[in-house]
Design a protein around this motif. Structure first.
Motif, PDB file in Angstrom:
ATOM      1  N   ALA A 164      91.472 -45.616 -63.355  1.00 52.17           N
ATOM      2  CA  ALA A 164      91.638 -43.921 -63.538  1.00 52.17           C
ATOM      3  C   ALA A 164      90.978 -43.593 -64.781  1.00 52.17           C
ATOM      4  O   ALA A 164      90.342 -42.446 -64.637  1.00 52.17           O
ATOM      5  N   TYR A 168      88.713 -40.847 -63.003  1.00 55.57           N
ATOM      6  CA  TYR A 168      88.074 -39.166 -64.151  1.00 55.57           C
ATOM      7  C   TYR A 168      86.837 -39.366 -63.937  1.00 55.57           C
ATOM      8  O   TYR A 168      86.668 -38.148 -63.371  1.00 55.57           O
ATOM      9  N   GLY A 458      95.394 -35.107 -71.114  1.00 58.35           N
ATOM     10  CA  GLY A 458      95.369 -35.978 -70.345  1.00 58.35           C
ATOM     11  C   GLY A 458      94.737 -36.391 -68.969  1.00 58.35           C
ATOM     12  O   GLY A 458      94.957 -36.745 -67.844  1.00 58.35           O
ATOM     13  N   LYS A 460      94.223 -39.043 -68.192  1.00 60.86           N
ATOM     14  CA  LYS A 460      94.805 -40.884 -67.599  1.00 60.86           C
ATOM     15  C   LYS A 460      94.750 -40.263 -65.971  1.00 60.86           C
ATOM     16  O   LYS A 460      95.431 -41.191 -65.456  1.00 60.86           O
ATOM     17  N   SER A 461      96.167 -39.133 -66.362  1.00 59.50           N
ATOM     18  CA  SER A 461      96.769 -38.479 -65.331  1.00 59.50           C
ATOM     19  C   SER A 461      95.911 -37.815 -64.435  1.00 59.50           C
ATOM     20  O   SER A 461      96.431 -37.513 -63.438  1.00 59.50           O
ATOM     21  N   ARG A 462      94.903 -37.113 -64.648  1.00 61.26           N
ATOM     22  CA  ARG A 462      94.403 -36.400 -63.677  1.00 61.26           C
ATOM     23  C   ARG A 462      94.462 -35.417 -63.796  1.00 61.26           C
ATOM     24  O   ARG A 462      94.584 -33.894 -63.042  1.00 61.26           O
ATOM     25  N   ASN A 463      95.748 -35.239 -65.119  1.00 57.50           N
ATOM     26  CA  ASN A 463      95.509 -33.641 -65.697  1.00 57.50           C
ATOM     27  C   ASN A 463      95.250 -32.872 -67.012  1.00 57.50           C
ATOM     28  O   ASN A 463      95.853 -31.922 -67.690  1.00 57.50           O
TER      29      ASN A 463
END
Length: 468
Positions: A164, A168, A458, A460-463
């Motif tokens: 992740a 990123y 966020g 890690k979740s690409r948010n």
């Protein structure tokens, strides 16, 4: 701990640069240097020599009809060994450019220069000195092609956290730059005085190994890393590796400077000569000690950008003191032992030297980087960036792992210097006021191009909430 632009001289101040042009050094304004002709093979009517004092310079003026970015090359001769020159464009800071040893007239890339419409000044300053300068060439820079970097980790067993992180970094590469600060206290100073918190925290594994803990050193860097990760930040670790034995521990070279070449008689070359000698065993023990700390991060789901054996090519640290081959050998041992023996899969591996002969290879490196220190120069460090770009043929993300002076975002974009992050060194570099003023820091941290902690939540979740 330790450029940006160009090197050379100009023939006619009235000329306008609009295409590839070579300028002869002997036609520049010279201070403390002279024109020579005894070394054959130069172009023009001579070359410039005599760089032997700090104040020696070449200064020239270029009148340009357009505002444009140019690639810069230097033609030089280096019969006295590896040297550096310092180049200043329009009196803004200074850039250190490497001139490797050679007895031939050699042309090397020296970064880029952004010429303004009208009069531009370029000054070549001595720096290390003892080199010969023949000419420079300016060529209009082509628009950079889309990056071809990989976001697949070199460790095939890398865990989801590490995947992740590199993913990123790849998603923002060339679009934004992540702000970073070495040391938690310095990062907190930025938060208090600048009003923004850096996205990356730099920490050090220095005080975990035996040659330091046996003398009273202790560390809470792992705890700081875990805490910052919980805040939504990204962590990078360097390792000022104190030599495992042979520390001089004198008034001039105290034990706590034991990572420096001149503070120890530890010899990396003989230590790695075989796997049965005592010093090899001590190296492996130190690696295993650090592995236990890194496992704490892995167990806490904290991926890190891991930067071991940093600045090896400088030779001021013992791991670089015997040249590139022992340094690369130790890096490969470290890589293999941490991954295959200790099962550490939360690491994004960052190499931290620029010269090709020091590079351990794409198969064991995720990110390439450099450390650059030029007081008062807030330029894009484009020469170093472009050298790293060439090092891997634009297949690896590039970082400014340590800097003294922050780079101005507009310059980064103008020069197409797409550093994925910067990390300002600790102490006086960030809060002393000489390397970086508070006003400048506020300007940099408020830029849409610079991402701060609140803007990467966020990730890690690409948010992440980066500005679009």
């Amino acid at each position: 701990m330790i450029s940006r632009l160009l090197f050379g001289v100009f023939t006619a101040a009235s000329s306008a640069v609009a295409q590839t042009v070579t300028y002869q050094a002997e036609s520049a304004a010279l201070s403390g240097v002279t024109v020579g002709t005894s070394v054959a093979g130069y172009s023009g009517t001579g070359y410039v020599e005599g760089f032997d004092t700090a104040t020696d310079t070449i200064t020239f003026t270029i009148n340009s009809t357009v505002a444009q970015l140019y690639d810069l090359q230097i033609t030089y001769n280096g019969p006295y060994g590896d040297k550096y020159t310092n180049v200043v464009l329009n009196s803004a800071g200074g850039s250190r450019v490497s001139l490797p040893a050679t007895t031939n007239w050699t042309t090397v890339p020296a970064g880029q220069g952004l010429l303004n419409v009208g009069s531009n000044s370029i000054q070549i300053q001595n720096n290390w000195g003892w080199y010969l300068i023949d000419a420079i060439t300016l060529s209009p820079s082509a628009k950079r092609a889309p990056h071809q970097v990989t976001t697949t980790l070199v460790n095939k067993n890398a865990n989801a956290d590490a995947k992740a992180l590199l993913s990123y970094l790849g998603s923002i590469y060339g679009k934004y730059i992540l702000s970073g600060q070495q040391d938690r206290d310095s990062l907190d100073w930025v938060t208090t005085n600048v009003g923004k918190t850096p996205a990356i925290l730099g920490l050090d594994l220095m005080d975990y190994t035996d040659s330091r803990t046996s003398r009273g050193a202790s560390s809470t860097e792992i705890e700081k890393a875990i805490a910052f990760s919980k805040e939504g930040g990204i962590v990078t670790f360097v390792w000022h590796w104190g030599a495992p034995t042979g520390l001089y521990d004198t008034a001039d070279h105290p034990w706590y400077s034991g990572f420096y070449t001149d503070a120890t008689d530890f010899n990396i070359e003989t230590a790695l000569a075989d796997t049965t000698n005592a010093n090899y065993t001590l190296l492996m023990h130190d690696i295993d000690t650090i592995a236990n700390q890194l496992k704490r991060l892995q167990n806490a789901s904290v991926p890190i950008i891991f930067r071991p054996l940093h600045e090896a090519e400088g030779a001021w640290f013992w791991w670089g003191a015997k040249g590139p081959e022992p340094a690369k050998k130790l890096y490969n041992i470290l890589y293999d032992r941490l991954i295959n023996m200790h099962g550490l899969n939360n690491l994004v591996w960052e190499w931290n030297s620029v010269k090709a002969e020091w590079y351990p290879g794409n198969a064991v490196v995720d990110i390439v980087s450099a450390d650059t220190y030029s007081q008062g120069d807030h330029g894009p460090i484009s020469a170093t960036y472009n050298n790293l770009l060439a090092l891997t043929n634009d297949t690896k993300i590039i970082a400014a792992a340590e800097i003294g002076s922050v780079m101005e975002p507009a310059q980064l974009q103008a020069y197409q210097a797409d550093w994925v992050y910067f990390c300002v060194w600790t102490g006086e570099y960030i809060y002393g006021g000489t390397w970086n003023s508070v006003d400048l820091l506020k300007s940099v941290y408020s830029s849409d191009y610079v991402l701060t902690l609140d803007e990467i939540q966020g990730w890690k979740s690409r948010n992440a909430t980066a500005r679009k």
